[in-house]
Design an enzyme around this catalytic site. Structure first.
Site, short mmCIF file in Angstrom:
data_model
loop_
_atom_site.label_atom_id
_atom_site.label_comp_id
_atom_site.label_asym_id
_atom_site.label_seq_id
_atom_site.Cartn_x
_atom_site.Cartn_y
_atom_site.Cartn_z
CD GLU A 262 -2.70 -0.93 2.69
OE1 GLU A 262 -2.35 -0.11 3.54
OE2 GLU A 262 -3.66 -1.70 2.83
CE LYS A 264 5.38 4.81 6.96
NZ LYS A 264 5.10 6.16 7.39
NE ARG A 269 -2.62 3.88 12.69
CZ ARG A 269 -1.83 2.80 12.78
NH1 ARG A 269 -0.53 2.94 12.94
NH2 ARG A 269 -2.34 1.59 12.71
NE ARG A 284 2.41 6.64 16.34
CZ ARG A 284 3.54 6.16 15.86
NH1 ARG A 284 3.69 6.04 14.57
NH2 ARG A 284 4.49 5.80 16.65
CD GLU A 314 -1.18 8.63 7.63
OE1 GLU A 314 -1.56 7.76 8.43
OE2 GLU A 314 -0.12 9.26 7.79
CG PHE A 354 -4.57 2.38 6.49
CD1 PHE A 354 -4.34 1.50 7.54
CD2 PHE A 354 -4.34 3.73 6.68
CE1 PHE A 354 -3.87 1.98 8.76
CE2 PHE A 354 -3.88 4.22 7.90
CZ PHE A 354 -3.65 3.33 8.95
NE ARG A 429 7.56 -0.18 16.70
CZ ARG A 429 7.16 0.84 15.92
NH1 ARG A 429 7.09 0.69 14.61
NH2 ARG A 429 6.84 1.99 16.44
CE LYS A 435 8.49 2.32 10.45
NZ LYS A 435 8.00 3.14 11.53
P1 AMP Z 1 5.99 5.63 11.13
O1 AMP Z 1 5.25 6.83 11.73
O2 AMP Z 1 7.11 6.02 10.23
O3 AMP Z 1 6.34 4.60 12.16
O4 AMP Z 1 4.95 4.90 10.15
C1 AMP Z 1 3.72 4.38 10.56
C2 AMP Z 1 2.61 5.32 10.16
O5 AMP Z 1 2.42 5.33 8.77
C3 AMP Z 1 1.26 4.93 10.68
O6 AMP Z 1 1.07 5.29 12.01
C4 AMP Z 1 0.31 5.66 9.75
O7 AMP Z 1 0.08 6.97 10.25
C5 AMP Z 1 1.12 5.85 8.48
N1 AMP Z 1 0.57 5.19 7.27
C6 AMP Z 1 0.56 5.76 6.06
N2 AMP Z 1 0.05 4.93 5.14
C7 AMP Z 1 -0.29 3.79 5.78
C8 AMP Z 1 -0.86 2.56 5.35
N3 AMP Z 1 -1.16 2.31 4.07
N4 AMP Z 1 -1.05 1.60 6.31
C9 AMP Z 1 -0.71 1.82 7.59
N5 AMP Z 1 -0.19 2.97 8.04
C10 AMP Z 1 0.04 3.96 7.14
#
Ligand code: AMP
Length: 608
Positions: A262, A264, A269, A284, A314, A354, A429, A435
């Site tokens: 998907e 990102k 969030r 979040r 998102e 999502f 997690r 990611k």
């Molecule tokens: P990070 O903040 O870098 O740890 O990345 C996780 C965050 O990516 C999540 O908390 C979401 O806010 C965001 N996110 C963006 N696109 C997606 C997606 N397709 N699925 C899940 N999370 C996503």
């Protein structure tokens, strides 16, 4: 005697019991000892007030998502102490400046007082809690004076030890070192006799984010009831989080033959709870953010084909004419209450769904990702405002690479890779979601999320604002903050202004005891705000405390040419900020790839 029979009849609990236990907890950092003390405390607590004790242990009075905040300013607390003990404000401030802990100051001042007063009525947990609750609910004109009266009336009847903890709870400075995990261990041991039952307790907590509610069920109905615990509307589910990977190759190694990729998206969030026409939005961090997004409330009701449901999406700002995604920081405008209406019309957003976690009384957490996605596709009517996050089934490096390029070209951060058969693991997690960001792909370094700990007044155009900020990393071992750099670039007039508004409410009289820094600052802040920072390099430094002694004795790490990216990371708690360990990893990585280091970030944010 009268008091004792009253307590007995009403089944009340003396606050001194809690204070003594808190005092013991403060003196140890060993998890086993903490658990033992907690078990003892829980067993002594009347069942009815178990939730109260569980909240107080965490320094809160209601689950975080309800947003009931005490938010007492130090000045007000000092006035209350002064009123209660009859000593001057100056005297109290002097003691506080010496020790740096207002709880201890209150205790010291009360010790002076007990020599002169004789009447003392014991305070109960219930009374403390009710008073705290009343204080939290007060607002508007005259509320400061009333708050002060409530606090000083509690202090009038408190012992010095009790006063210490009342103050710490009021100021939000209680640090018992008991993580939620330890509380859950203790609940399992105290009420089910078996530590292994913690798993069930944790599951219930993960789908409700309310440890008080869960603890009451464990204490009164036992573990069997907890096993039946269900998702309820408007009680947020703790989010599932992803592991990082560095490359497409990594992805292929870690994923099954076929999996979902998907986009990102780079936004905020949101967990959307909808029941008929009532809609609540959680961030979040599970704070209620409904007020910032009236447009989501309005639009989503139409686009969700369901009476009752919990969704994840998102929020991304867009250019309405071109439909392009805009940078995350445009969402900052939403946080200014008095300009909200303007922000809604000038900075339009889209909501990109999502996941679906619950709908029409069905818990979806245990469904496979592929099934949840199918349901989601049915329930979301896509329009200009509500969209589904683009998804593609992929099986090899080329396909990932292609999709990643598309994602970056449309303004996203990278990809989320998801296992088709995996359930939604609330609060965890793990590698069911991975990611893949473009920066990691080239091993060119990463941005850091740092905590604002101090400030320096600006000059020229920045007069009256904080022109430079002192930033720190989080150190989970000691639950404190180490300074790592001063940052004065990357700010626009607007962001300086906004940061000033946010930070001026966080100024403390004295450096918070969790801040570890040799630096001087014009003002110290309550460590609460996280900013995203890029830098050209990590160097060894004799003046900063992050990673002190890790590489060289007497040296910590510092960031060279740090720059604010414009992103205030509202969604991150200070405990989610970059740690000393992460800086160490980046430091080591940069020595390996010294030529390539940081290049991507530097280009992206135009530093050089
Ligand atoms: P990070 O903040 O870098 O740890 O990345 C996780 C965050 O990516 C999540 O908390 C979401 O806010 C965001 N996110 C963006 N696109 C997606 C997606 N397709 N699925 C899940 N999370 C996503």
């Amino acid at each position: 005697f009268k008091f004792i029979t009253w307590v007995y009849k009403k089944n009340l609990m003396e606050f001194s019991i809690i204070s003594e236990m808190f005092e013991k907890m403060e003196k140890t950092t060993k998890r086993i000892e903490l658990t033992d003390i907690l078990v003892e405390l829980l067993k002594k607590t009347p069942k009815k007030i178990i939730p109260i004790v569980v909240y107080l242990l965490q320094g809160i009075i209601r689950p975080n998502f309800e947003g009931v905040e005490l938010g007492i300013a130090e000045k007000l607390a000092i006035r209350a102490i002064s009123k209660s003990v009859g000593l001057s404000i100056k005297k109290i401030e002097d003691d506080y400046k010496k020790g740096g802990d207002l709880g201890i100051t209150a205790s010291n001042m009360l010790k002076l007082k007990t020599q002169t007063t004789f009447t003392e009525q014991k305070i109960t947990v219930e009374r403390v809690y009710e008073t705290l609750f009343k204080i939290a609910k007060l607002e508007g004109k005259g509320s400061q004076d009333l708050k002060m009266k409530y606090i000083s009336s509690l202090l009038n009847d408190a012992t010095p030890l009790e006063a210490k903890f009342v103050l710490k709870i009021l100021l939000g400075t209680l640090r018992l070192g008991v993580a939620e995990n330890t509380v859950m261990d203790a609940l399992a041991i105290a009420f089910t006799g078996k530590k292994e039952n913690k798993m069930q307790i944790e599951n219930a907590y993960n789908v409700s984010s309310d440890l008080g509610k869960v603890s009451l069920i464990v204490a009164t109905d036992g573990i069997d009831e907890i096993k039946k615990f269900k998702i309820s509307m408007f009680s947020p589910i703790r989010p599932m989080l992803a592991d990082r990977i560095q490359s497409e190759e990594d992805a292929i190694k870690k994923m099954p033959e076929l999996f979902a990729a998907e986009y990102k998206l780079d936004g905020e969030r949101v967990q959307i709870h909808k029941l008929a026409n009532k809609i609540i939005l959680f961030s979040r961090r599970l704070e209620n953010i409904t007020e910032y997004y009236p447009d989501i409330v309005e639009n989503v009701e139409k686009s969700l084909n369901v009476d009752e449901g919990v969704f994840e999406a998102e929020i991304v700002p867009i250019n309405e004419n071109s439909g392009e995604f805009l940078p995350f920081q445009e969402l900052m405008h939403r946080r200014r209450k008095y300009k909200l209406e303007k922000a809604v019309s000038e900075y339009p957003i889209t909501v990109n769904f999502f996941d679906v976690l619950y709908f029409d009384k069905k818990d979806c957490l245990n469904l496979k990702y592929s099934e949840r996605r199918k349901i989601l596709e049915k329930l979301v009517n896509e329009d200009n405002f509500s969209k589904l996050v683009p998804m593609l089934l992929v099986k090899n490096e080329n396909e990932i690479e292609d999709f990643l390029e598309n994602s970056i070209n449309s303004g996203c951060e990278g990809l989320m890779l998801k296992i088709l058969d995996a359930p939604y693991r609330a609060g965890a997690r793990g590698s069911n979601w991975l990611k893949l960001k473009r920066e990691y792909r080239n091993e060119l370094g990463d941005s850091l999320d740092l905590i604002v700990i101090g400030g320096y007044f600006g000059r020229g155009r920045r007069t009256g604002l904080y022109g430079t900020l002192l930033l720190g990393t989080y150190n989970p071992e000691n639950d404190n903050f180490h300074s790592v750099c001063k940052v004065g670039t990357g700010f626009t007039d607007e962001s300086l202004d906004q940061l000033y508004q946010i930070l001026s409410n966080k100024v403390t009289l004295k450096k918070n005891s969790r801040i570890v820094s040799e630096m001087e600052a014009d003002v110290w802040f309550e460590p609460e705000l996280v900013l995203e920072i890029v830098a050209s390099e990590i160097t060894l430094s004799p003046i900063h405390n992050t990673g002190l002694n890790l590489i060289r004795k007497g040296s910590g790490f510092a960031l060279r040419f740090p720059k604010f990216t414009g992103k205030i990371r509202y969604e991150k708690a200070v405990e989610d900020a970059s740690t000393d360990e992460e800086v160490l990893t980046l430091y080591k990585r940069q020595s390996k790839f010294s030529q390539m280091k940081w290049t991507f970030m530097l280009e992206k944010y135009d530093i050089n």
